[in-house]
Design a protein around this motif. Structure first.
Motif, mmCIF file in Angstrom:
data_model
loop_
_atom_site.group_PDB
_atom_site.id
_atom_site.type_symbol
_atom_site.label_atom_id
_atom_site.label_comp_id
_atom_site.label_asym_id
_atom_site.label_seq_id
_atom_site.Cartn_x
_atom_site.Cartn_y
_atom_site.Cartn_z
ATOM 1 N N ASN A 130 -15.774 4.462 3.551
ATOM 2 C CA ASN A 130 -16.287 4.141 2.450
ATOM 3 C C ASN A 130 -17.636 4.891 2.540
ATOM 4 O O ASN A 130 -18.833 4.291 3.020
ATOM 5 N N GLY A 131 -17.859 5.902 1.835
ATOM 6 C CA GLY A 131 -19.269 6.718 1.666
ATOM 7 C C GLY A 131 -20.132 6.364 0.808
ATOM 8 O O GLY A 131 -21.164 7.000 0.818
ATOM 9 N N GLY A 132 -19.753 5.097 0.106
ATOM 10 C CA GLY A 132 -20.807 4.351 -1.015
ATOM 11 C C GLY A 132 -20.620 5.265 -2.118
ATOM 12 O O GLY A 132 -19.850 6.036 -2.522
ATOM 13 N N PRO A 133 -21.715 5.046 -3.059
ATOM 14 C CA PRO A 133 -22.943 4.219 -2.908
ATOM 15 C C PRO A 133 -22.711 2.933 -2.786
ATOM 16 O O PRO A 133 -23.709 2.071 -2.321
ATOM 17 N N ASN A 134 -21.748 2.320 -3.301
ATOM 18 C CA ASN A 134 -21.386 0.846 -3.745
ATOM 19 C C ASN A 134 -20.503 0.488 -2.699
ATOM 20 O O ASN A 134 -19.592 1.162 -2.062
ATOM 21 N N ALA A 135 -20.646 -1.169 -2.398
ATOM 22 C CA ALA A 135 -19.288 -1.769 -1.658
ATOM 23 C C ALA A 135 -18.212 -1.738 -2.638
ATOM 24 O O ALA A 135 -18.350 -1.534 -3.793
ATOM 25 N N ALA A 136 -16.686 -1.612 -2.049
ATOM 26 C CA ALA A 136 -15.771 -1.624 -2.841
ATOM 27 C C ALA A 136 -14.958 -3.084 -2.645
ATOM 28 O O ALA A 136 -14.878 -3.334 -1.314
ATOM 29 N N ILE A 137 -14.536 -3.460 -3.483
ATOM 30 C CA ILE A 137 -13.554 -4.719 -3.135
ATOM 31 C C ILE A 137 -12.300 -4.356 -3.449
ATOM 32 O O ILE A 137 -11.935 -3.441 -4.201
ATOM 33 N N ALA A 138 -11.295 -5.107 -2.876
ATOM 34 C CA ALA A 138 -9.921 -5.156 -3.059
ATOM 35 C C ALA A 138 -9.350 -3.524 -2.677
ATOM 36 O O ALA A 138 -8.506 -2.937 -3.341
ATOM 37 N N VAL A 139 -9.854 -3.161 -1.676
ATOM 38 C CA VAL A 139 -9.590 -1.763 -1.313
ATOM 39 C C VAL A 139 -8.082 -1.733 -0.751
ATOM 40 O O VAL A 139 -7.664 -2.563 -0.052
ATOM 41 N N GLN A 140 -7.477 -0.663 -1.084
ATOM 42 C CA GLN A 140 -5.938 -0.791 -0.901
ATOM 43 C C GLN A 140 -5.532 0.639 -0.359
ATOM 44 O O GLN A 140 -5.692 1.571 -1.245
ATOM 45 N N LEU A 141 -4.856 0.603 0.848
ATOM 46 C CA LEU A 141 -4.408 1.832 1.310
ATOM 47 C C LEU A 141 -2.809 1.909 1.101
ATOM 48 O O LEU A 141 -2.063 0.923 1.328
ATOM 49 N N THR A 142 -2.313 2.936 0.616
ATOM 50 C CA THR A 142 -1.022 3.306 0.458
ATOM 51 C C THR A 142 -0.492 4.230 1.189
ATOM 52 O O THR A 142 -0.894 5.340 1.119
ATOM 53 N N HIS A 143 0.608 4.176 1.731
ATOM 54 C CA HIS A 143 1.114 5.256 2.581
ATOM 55 C C HIS A 143 2.886 5.270 2.231
ATOM 56 O O HIS A 143 3.626 4.276 2.378
ATOM 57 N N THR A 144 3.279 6.584 1.900
ATOM 58 C CA THR A 144 4.554 6.754 1.413
ATOM 59 C C THR A 144 5.376 7.505 2.784
ATOM 60 O O THR A 144 4.983 8.373 3.456
ATOM 61 N N LEU A 145 6.363 6.819 2.908
ATOM 62 C CA LEU A 145 7.182 7.144 4.232
ATOM 63 C C LEU A 145 8.449 8.049 3.669
ATOM 64 O O LEU A 145 9.029 7.593 2.672
ATOM 65 N N PRO A 146 8.559 9.052 4.461
ATOM 66 C CA PRO A 146 9.732 9.986 3.973
ATOM 67 C C PRO A 146 11.068 9.359 4.377
ATOM 68 O O PRO A 146 11.148 8.624 5.337
ATOM 69 N N SER A 147 12.127 9.969 3.685
ATOM 70 C CA SER A 147 13.429 9.579 4.189
ATOM 71 C C SER A 147 13.630 10.049 5.557
ATOM 72 O O SER A 147 13.158 11.368 6.097
ATOM 73 N N GLY A 148 14.061 9.292 6.593
ATOM 74 C CA GLY A 148 14.379 9.513 7.934
ATOM 75 C C GLY A 148 13.209 9.013 8.746
ATOM 76 O O GLY A 148 13.266 9.304 10.037
ATOM 77 N N LEU A 149 12.405 8.225 8.256
ATOM 78 C CA LEU A 149 11.430 7.516 9.155
ATOM 79 C C LEU A 149 11.290 6.144 8.790
ATOM 80 O O LEU A 149 10.962 5.634 7.498
ATOM 81 N N THR A 150 11.367 5.275 9.763
ATOM 82 C CA THR A 150 11.196 3.589 9.593
ATOM 83 C C THR A 150 10.081 3.026 9.993
ATOM 84 O O THR A 150 9.709 3.296 11.116
ATOM 85 N N LEU A 151 9.659 2.378 9.396
ATOM 86 C CA LEU A 151 8.429 1.539 9.782
ATOM 87 C C LEU A 151 8.826 0.309 10.628
ATOM 88 O O LEU A 151 9.650 -0.438 10.152
ATOM 89 N N LEU A 152 8.104 0.365 11.648
ATOM 90 C CA LEU A 152 8.330 -0.836 12.599
ATOM 91 C C LEU A 152 7.239 -1.822 12.673
ATOM 92 O O LEU A 152 7.202 -3.049 12.807
ATOM 93 N N GLY A 153 5.983 -1.460 12.124
ATOM 94 C CA GLY A 153 4.661 -2.413 12.129
ATOM 95 C C GLY A 153 3.600 -1.640 11.739
ATOM 96 O O GLY A 153 3.409 -0.632 11.834
ATOM 97 N N VAL A 154 2.496 -2.493 11.332
ATOM 98 C CA VAL A 154 1.259 -2.117 10.942
ATOM 99 C C VAL A 154 0.130 -2.701 11.980
ATOM 100 O O VAL A 154 0.190 -4.013 12.383
ATOM 101 N N ASP A 155 -0.885 -2.098 12.336
ATOM 102 C CA ASP A 155 -1.953 -2.614 13.153
ATOM 103 C C ASP A 155 -3.369 -2.461 12.465
ATOM 104 O O ASP A 155 -3.187 -1.347 11.682
ATOM 105 N N PRO A 156 -4.192 -3.153 12.789
ATOM 106 C CA PRO A 156 -4.596 -4.001 13.844
ATOM 107 C C PRO A 156 -3.617 -5.267 13.773
ATOM 108 O O PRO A 156 -2.943 -5.472 12.762
ATOM 109 N N PRO A 157 -3.378 -5.959 14.764
ATOM 110 C CA PRO A 157 -2.280 -7.134 14.844
ATOM 111 C C PRO A 157 -2.915 -8.359 13.647
ATOM 112 O O PRO A 157 -4.276 -8.443 13.542
ATOM 113 N N GLY A 158 -2.018 -8.695 13.199
ATOM 114 C CA GLY A 158 -2.339 -9.621 11.958
ATOM 115 C C GLY A 158 -2.580 -9.135 10.323
ATOM 116 O O GLY A 158 -2.741 -9.677 9.752
#
Length: 356
Positions: A130-158
């Motif tokens: 976050n390069g600012g200038p304000n703090a951001a709330i409820a930030v959300q990362l979205t990642h689209t997996l292509p066909s042929g790629l299976t998600l096993l997990g997301v880190d950091p733990p928890g």
């Protein structure tokens, strides 16, 4: 914060007008606060504002105003209708966007493995800033997996996440100005080829003045080459007191008609962790031997096992594959705490781990 608006109503009818009616309909998350009309009267009904201009001479302008209080971020639509006797009705509309703040949120890809095969257990990272200038709330990362790629997990733990139709959503919560974090995705490719990766970062209601809120990358999954390899153990498993590992010599030989640039030795049938494995395919760990291996050429390698019993076990079943160079990068795994670290006089450091 209250927001005020002004309407300028101009008489272009070439004659004097009386009883000009201006109706404003406001649609959005706002509360009406007040309205001004020094040319007549004004009435308000929830999100409808009704102005009456008693008289409007030719080419004169009536300035009307109203003030709204946004109750949340979002879009406010304004629809304006002007009517008068002996004049054509006129209407227009405009919108106002209420934002929660401005935050230059950015995302990139890092550590994309190369030389991987279908079935390999892989990992790559998406640093978020976050390069600012304000703090951001409820930030959300979205990642689209292509066909042929299976998600096993997301880190950091928890870290919480959800996956719907190959779209992985990772809520990151509050990110202050200058904050950064890294999200790791553990995946398994099921197909060979070039797999496109896309990611985006956003916070509802926040305007992003930057240009790096979206990122793309390619994960290239290879197929084994045509080379033929033979792999076998060359000696017994011996405990190494310096590193605390069971070690076993092995060899891989090019028995095919052409040279190869790298060999992958699959280590099947082991019951202990292969300490120096370069990765895992399905459930089978492997090591990679880099460098040209001509026809009939061999390469020595040392297999290392973590065995708390410090006793030999059954020898593994080895096999070799002709693979691209370099091999896949090792996944960045969960951080394992240390119980103790003791430097030795020989320059080695003995590390003690809790029971896992």
């Amino acid at each position: 914060t209250p927001v005020s608006f002004q309407l300028a109503v101009t008489n272009l009818a070439t004659l004097n007008l009386t009883n000009v009616f201006v109706t404003v309909v406001v649609d959005g998350p706002v509360q009406f606060l007040s309205a001004t009309n020094r040319f007549g009267s004004v009435t308000n009904f929830t999100n409808l504002i009704f102005f009456t201009v008693n008289a409007l001479t030719n080419k004169s302008v009536a300035t009307l105003g109203y003030t709204l209080n946004p109750v949340s971020f979002g879009r406010i639509d304004h629809s304006v209708l002007v009517e008068a006797t002996n004049a054509a009705a006129w209407e227009t509309n405009f919108l106002t966007r209420i934002i929660a703040g401005r935050a230059n949120l950015g995302v990139t890809f890092r550590g994309i493995p190369s030389g991987a095969l279908a079935g390999d257990l892989l990992a790559y990272q998406t640093p978020v800033t976050n390069g600012g200038p304000n703090a951001a709330i409820a930030v959300q990362l979205t990642h689209t997996l292509p066909s042929g790629l299976t998600l096993l997990g997301v880190d950091p733990p928890g870290q919480t996440f959800s996956e719907i139709s190959n779209v992985v959503t990772v809520p990151l919560g509050l990110m202050t100005n200058g904050a950064s974090t890294v999200v790791q995705f553990r995946v398994k490719p099921t197909l060979a080829g070039t797999l496109p990766l896309t990611a985006s970062i956003a916070a509802p209601g926040f305007d992003n003045p930057g240009t790096n809120s979206q990122a793309t990358a390619s994960l290239k999954i290879a197929t084994p080459g045509p080379g033929r390899l033979a792999a076998f153990v060359k000696g017994p498993q011996v405990f190494n007191r310096q590193n605390g590992l069971m070690e076993q010599p092995a060899m891989v030989t090019n028995v095919g008609p052409t040279s190869i640039t790298a060999a992958r030795v699959m280590i099947a049938g082991v019951t202990n962790w292969v300490y120096n494995a370069a990765g895992t395919n399905q459930t089978t760990p492997f090591v990679v031997v880099e460098g040209l291996l001509p026809t009939g050429g061999s390469a020595q390698l040392l297999l290392q096992y973590f065995n708390p019993a410090r006793q030999p076990t059954a020898d593994p079943d080895l096999s070799g594959l002709d693979v691209p160079i370099p091999g896949p990068t090792r996944p960045v795994g969960t951080v394992v705490p240390l119980s103790a670290a003791q430097p030795g006089p020989d320059g080695f450091v003995t590390l003690e781990f809790p029971t896992i």
